[in-house]
Enzyme design. Structure first.
Site, PDB file in Angstrom:
ATOM      1  N   HIS A 101     -12.010 -27.360  -9.990  1.00 30.90           N
ATOM      2  CA  HIS A 101     -13.299 -27.959  -9.631  1.00 30.90           C
ATOM      3  C   HIS A 101     -13.136 -29.164  -8.714  1.00 30.90           C
ATOM      4  CE1 HIS A 101     -17.521 -28.966 -10.011  1.00 30.90           C
ATOM      5  NE2 HIS A 101     -17.216 -30.197 -10.382  1.00 30.90           N
TER       6      HIS A 101
ATOM      7  N   TYR B 125     -28.003 -34.757 -13.509  1.00 28.36           N
ATOM      8  CA  TYR B 125     -27.232 -34.245 -14.641  1.00 28.36           C
ATOM      9  C   TYR B 125     -28.119 -34.328 -15.875  1.00 28.36           C
ATOM     10  CZ  TYR B 125     -22.635 -34.001 -12.384  1.00 28.36           C
ATOM     11  OH  TYR B 125     -21.563 -33.661 -11.595  1.00 28.36           O
TER      12      TYR B 125
END
Length: 622
Positions: free
Chosen positions: A389, A208
């Protein structure tokens, strides 16, 4: 005699025209279109109407047979297929079938697809047809707001060999409500890219990367009316999702690029989603009445750009400059858009046992404190779009709305969720959420391929359960998510623990089987929910709540409009051959295992009549 022969020749010319030329209606205007395979040889147009009818136009780069249909799970068995084409003599064939197994294609007894036309030119075959969203045939798959698994296939000639032809599959949302023609660019607009600059992606399964970037500097209010991904071409399979979070203007933000959820907590600042994209998604344009505001004292000046990389092959030396392109304009809309993040708070208290065929998790949002946390009364939220999601084990997501303890309905859902197709989807109608309402998000997971517990977390092999609701007018609430009392769950599973950390660790000692999986699902739903509410300025408040049951609306009536054909036998594994006897409806299988030709009903009687005239003319001329 010459006049008679001339008339007869003219009639014979008309009779030799392909049957689809008689009374062919003007093709409908279909709003949606997409290529269904990488080489762009299969192109689909489609649309649906208020009568629950969906029309398809399939254009395939072949002069042979073509096939189109739906798979229940991406595999062939159980698929709902139509096959059609044009014979070399100009007549056509078309039939509604289903796949029994890997080698058997069988005709549906009930023919529920209505052929509008089949045409062919030097290079391509085009098949236009329609069907109801829900037929009464158990061999037809319903068309819903779930992700559809489409199957297309074609051959090089008209000897139909379905299991030997070129075949492709693709996930696609068919029930769309706004097409490209429904949105137009303003007369004046600008673009602005939020991107990483030659970022060295590490050779790690999950990364990330976060950085902080200013929004466009404008002297007066503008609206961001559209956004789209900008992916470095050779990294298309590397970038999993991109999120842009609005930062409070009082925030002290770091510089450079770092791990979003690593040792420096400053790179996790800013939690109000501004725009978002995930794998499989495309550009998104807001409706005409609302857009994202920039340029006023109340609007964010900086954003956190978060890019999730999934480098499963641990490839070294990858450089990436992906991001999001914003389109903004001084031509203002009526409302400012906000995004509310709901679902399960992402950390290891959320867990999914191994070996589960189906395991449901729940995250609750109780909006009763929205007014107080917002600093002023929160107007009703008019929800117009959503983004669902989960990660790899997710199979379904739904969000339900409750008011005064009673369920109002389902806000959004996808019971055929596909990790490779995550996109912003429009609601059919704008839905109103009032302060005080509850929003419950349910995610369904499958972990048959996993031997250990799957915990909530940022990695693709971890799990998430999130629903992003796009609404107007904007308020200061950024997220409202829940998680269960893990200590209660551990004790119900007969594990000793004195705090949440020990409870999480104790789950590894559970002997997981079908019984314990169901117990875990039941007690996680019964447990008290901690509801975390956060604002754009990182203010946070917790409260508690309980998970309510979700009622599933009744199905709309099915449409039984077909003719019923008697059938026997199956298609041979090698495929089908064309029969010589014409009929009104093509069939995939018969006693001789053939695909029959569709012909125009008047053709045979007129042919016999002309032949009689020819005989009479010959006799007359003697």
């Amino acid at each position: 005699m010459a006049v008679l022969l001339s008339t007869i020749k003219g009639m014979l010319f008309l009779l030799l025209l392909p049957c689809f030329c008689f009374g062919q209606p003007a093709p409908p205007l279909l709003r949606f279109s997409i290529f269904l395979e990488p080489a762009n040889r299969v192109y689909l147009h489609w649309d649906h109407d208020e009568e629950e009818m969906m029309t398809f136009e399939l254009q395939v780069h072949t002069t042979g047979w073509v096939a189109f249909g739906f798979s229940p799970d991406g595999e062939l068995p159980g698929s709902d297929i139509v096959i059609g084409g044009v014979f070399p003599n100009g007549s056509i064939y078309f039939s509604d079938c289903h796949v029994v197994d890997q080698a058997t294609l069988e005709e549906d007894e009930s023919q529920d697809y209505q052929l509008l036309s089949v045409t062919e030119n030097e290079t391509s075959t085009t098949m236009l047809f329609k069907r109801h969203l829900r037929t009464c045939d158990p061999n037809d798959l319903d068309i819903t707001t779930d992700t559809a698994r489409l199957v297309t296939a074609f051959g090089t000639d008209d000897t139909v060999q379905f299991f030997k032809g070129q075949r492709f599959s693709r996930s696609l949302l068919l029930m769309r409500y706004r097409g490209p023609s429904d949105s137009t660019d303003p007369k004046i607009f600008f673009t602005y890219d939020l991107r990483l600059d030659n970022f060295a992606v590490p050779a790690e399964e999950t990364k990330y990367a976060c950085t902080f970037i200013p929004l466009p500097r404008v002297k007066q209010k503008h609206h961001i009316y559209k956004f789209e991904p900008v992916i470095t071409p050779h990294n298309i399979t590397l970038v999993h999702h991109i999120l842009v979070y609005a930062c409070g203007n009082a925030s002290v933000l770091p510089s450079s690029i770092d791990d979003c959820y690593g040792p420096n907590p400053d790179f996790a600042l800013c939690s109000q989603v501004l725009v978002g994209w995930a794998v499989g998604g495309e550009s998104y344009q807001y409706p005409e009445e609302a857009a994202v505001s920039i340029g006023t004292p109340w609007d964010p000046q900086y954003v956190r750009l978060e890019i999730h990389y999934s480098n499963f092959d641990l490839l070294p030396g990858l450089i990436d400059s992906s991001g999001i392109r914003l389109y903004y304009t001084p031509e203002l809309r009526k409302y400012d858009v906000g995004v509310l993040q709901t679902g399960i708070f992402t950390f290891p208290v959320h867990f999914i046992p191994p070996g589960a065929e189906s395991y449901r998790s729940y995250g609750l949002c109780n909006s009763s404190q929205f007014d107080e946390m917002n600093g002023m009364l929160v107007p009703d939220l008019h929800v117009f779009a959503y983004l669902l999601h989960t990660h790899l084990s997710g199979r379904g997501v739904k969000a339900a709305q409750y008011r005064n303890g009673e369920q109002l309905g389902i806000i959004c859902e996808d019971n055929k969720y596909d990790f490779s197709l995550q996109e912003v989807r429009d609601m059919k109608e704008t839905l109103t959420v009032r302060p005080g309402d509850e929003i419950l998000v349910e995610c369904n997971f499958q972990t048959l391929d996993r031997s250990g517990i799957t915990y909530g977390g940022p990695s693709t092999m971890n799990e998430m359960c999130l629903t992003f609701l796009f609404y107007y007018p904007r308020n200061n609430i950024s997220s409202c998510m829940g998680y269960p009392d893990i200590l209660y769950i551990a004790h119900a599973l007969k594990q000793e623990a004195s705090d949440a950390v020990e409870a999480i660790m104790a789950l590894d000692f559970v002997d997981w089987d079908n019984e314990t999986v169901k117990i875990a699902e039941k007690v996680a739903k019964e447990a008290d929910q901690v509801v975390m509410i956060k604002t754009i300025n990182e203010l946070q408040r917790n409260e508690t709540g309980l998970i309510r049951d979700i009622s599933i609306p009744e199905w709309s009536p099915c449409h039984n409009i077909s003719g019923h054909l008697s059938i026997s036998g199956h298609l041979s594994p090698s495929g089908l051959r064309a029969a010589t006897n014409p009929c009104l409806t093509a069939v995939c299988t018969s006693e001789s295992s053939t695909l029959r030709e569709t012909a125009s009903p008047p053709l045979l009687p007129l042919t016999q009549l002309v032949f009689s005239w020819l005989v009479l003319a010959s006799e007359y001329g003697k």
